[in-house]
Design a protein around this motif. Sequence first.
Motif, PDB file in Angstrom:
ATOM      1  N   ASP A  33      -8.592 -17.226  -0.298  1.00 27.24           N
ATOM      2  CA  ASP A  33      -9.905 -17.373  -0.926  1.00 27.24           C
ATOM      3  C   ASP A  33      -9.830 -18.212  -2.190  1.00 27.24           C
ATOM      4  O   ASP A  33     -10.771 -18.919  -2.542  1.00 27.24           O
ATOM      5  N   ASP A  34      -8.687 -18.130  -2.916  1.00 25.58           N
ATOM      6  CA  ASP A  34      -8.544 -18.912  -4.139  1.00 25.58           C
ATOM      7  C   ASP A  34      -8.409 -20.396  -3.828  1.00 25.58           C
ATOM      8  O   ASP A  34      -8.760 -21.245  -4.647  1.00 25.58           O
ATOM      9  N   THR A  37     -12.454 -21.969  -1.622  1.00 25.92           N
ATOM     10  CA  THR A  37     -13.448 -21.204  -2.368  1.00 25.92           C
ATOM     11  C   THR A  37     -14.731 -20.972  -1.589  1.00 25.92           C
ATOM     12  O   THR A  37     -15.375 -19.938  -1.750  1.00 25.92           O
ATOM     13  N   GLY A  40     -14.168 -18.105   0.658  1.00 25.90           N
ATOM     14  CA  GLY A  40     -14.150 -16.900  -0.164  1.00 25.90           C
ATOM     15  C   GLY A  40     -15.544 -16.476  -0.566  1.00 25.90           C
ATOM     16  O   GLY A  40     -15.857 -15.280  -0.636  1.00 25.90           O
ATOM     17  N   LEU A  41     -16.405 -17.454  -0.820  1.00 25.76           N
ATOM     18  CA  LEU A  41     -17.791 -17.153  -1.175  1.00 25.76           C
ATOM     19  C   LEU A  41     -18.528 -16.509  -0.008  1.00 25.76           C
ATOM     20  O   LEU A  41     -19.285 -15.544  -0.182  1.00 25.76           O
ATOM     21  N   ALA A  44     -17.345 -12.937   0.194  1.00 32.33           N
ATOM     22  CA  ALA A  44     -17.907 -12.124  -0.887  1.00 32.33           C
ATOM     23  C   ALA A  44     -19.385 -11.841  -0.647  1.00 32.33           C
ATOM     24  O   ALA A  44     -19.879 -10.752  -0.949  1.00 32.33           O
ATOM     25  N   ASN A  85     -18.411  -9.601  -7.804  1.00 26.41           N
ATOM     26  CA  ASN A  85     -17.458 -10.421  -7.048  1.00 26.41           C
ATOM     27  C   ASN A  85     -18.155 -11.602  -6.383  1.00 26.41           C
ATOM     28  O   ASN A  85     -17.619 -12.717  -6.335  1.00 26.41           O
ATOM     29  N   GLN A  88     -18.961 -14.144  -9.065  1.00 31.10           N
ATOM     30  CA  GLN A  88     -17.744 -14.844  -9.481  1.00 31.10           C
ATOM     31  C   GLN A  88     -17.339 -15.887  -8.435  1.00 31.10           C
ATOM     32  O   GLN A  88     -16.936 -17.005  -8.784  1.00 31.10           O
ATOM     33  N   SER A  89     -17.439 -15.539  -7.172  1.00 31.75           N
ATOM     34  CA  SER A  89     -17.098 -16.490  -6.110  1.00 31.75           C
ATOM     35  C   SER A  89     -18.064 -17.662  -6.099  1.00 31.75           C
ATOM     36  O   SER A  89     -17.657 -18.812  -5.873  1.00 31.75           O
ATOM     37  N   ALA A  92     -17.187 -19.931  -8.934  1.00 31.70           N
ATOM     38  CA  ALA A  92     -15.968 -20.694  -8.627  1.00 31.70           C
ATOM     39  C   ALA A  92     -16.304 -21.932  -7.808  1.00 31.70           C
ATOM     40  O   ALA A  92     -15.763 -23.019  -8.038  1.00 31.70           O
TER      41      ALA A  92
END
Length: 301
Positions: A33-34, A37, A40-41, A44, A85, A88-89, A92
């Motif tokens: 996920d890092d 992104t 990961g979004l 989330a 979370n 934050q995603s 990012a």
Amino acid sequence: MKLSRVITYSIFLILLSTTYLSAQSDTYFNQRDDKYTLLGLKRAKQDYETAKTEFKRQQTLYDKKLINEYEFETAKNRFIDAEVNFQQSLLAVLFEEQYVTIDKAVKYQAEDGSKHARVTLANTSGGTAEFQKLLNIDDKLFRTLQPDVIPNVYVSILNQDQAIISQPYEAKINELTSGNPVTIDFRLLQDLDEVIISMIYGNGTQRALKIFLQKDESQDRVIVQSEQFSQEVDLGSSTSFDLTLELFSGTSNMFSLEVVNLPEQISRYFKSQGGDVRLTQVKFTESSQTKNAALQITLPD
């Protein structure tokens, strides 16, 4: 018998909700996920929507006094964590897509003779609307994060040796909004045509672009400058003044060279700098808007 069924049904609901919370208490984390992104979004967002739905269901049960306060607070806290979370995603992704471009960089001469550069910066971050549409993100939540705003943009003008040659040395734009370019006026401490525009913005993103300054065509003139503005010469002798001719025009590119306000007894002519070729005209091109020449002066005996 009826009371027994109600109690049994209540216990079943409590057990079901407790089991669900236990299974969902930990947000699934993927180490990729890092790196990816956007994926990961999406993950989330799915967890956020699941937690939101469960929180609403638990709130209904709590209002009907079918679950206790601890279970309700557990669902509420998990929903809040999932929301944070998710935000934050989203941030990012937005920070990753932030992009500032140089729309224009125009050089001009002020009335006091000093050289300036007007630098126009634009927020061209792409994809914010596409992200919202792709992920079906709630507009209110999306807008609270200000995806179309890049904060704290710092700008400087450097020479090829990385020394700052602008005044102010560093200018700050508090917020650069998409669709609203901002123009900063710098005084050039060193008269150059090729410079480096240094930018730091957002989450520490740095860009340094080597550019060629445009000339302000609205001035429509050629600026002539000479470092030897005054010289002493004996009668019957000659001297020369090195000249720098800089074009600020969008309509003309060829000019005749003439000297005015000198007595007729003084011989004068223009020549190429460092040579003896006489010049009567000078022509500028798109790639060469600064020319060097010399004015030769001979005093009578």
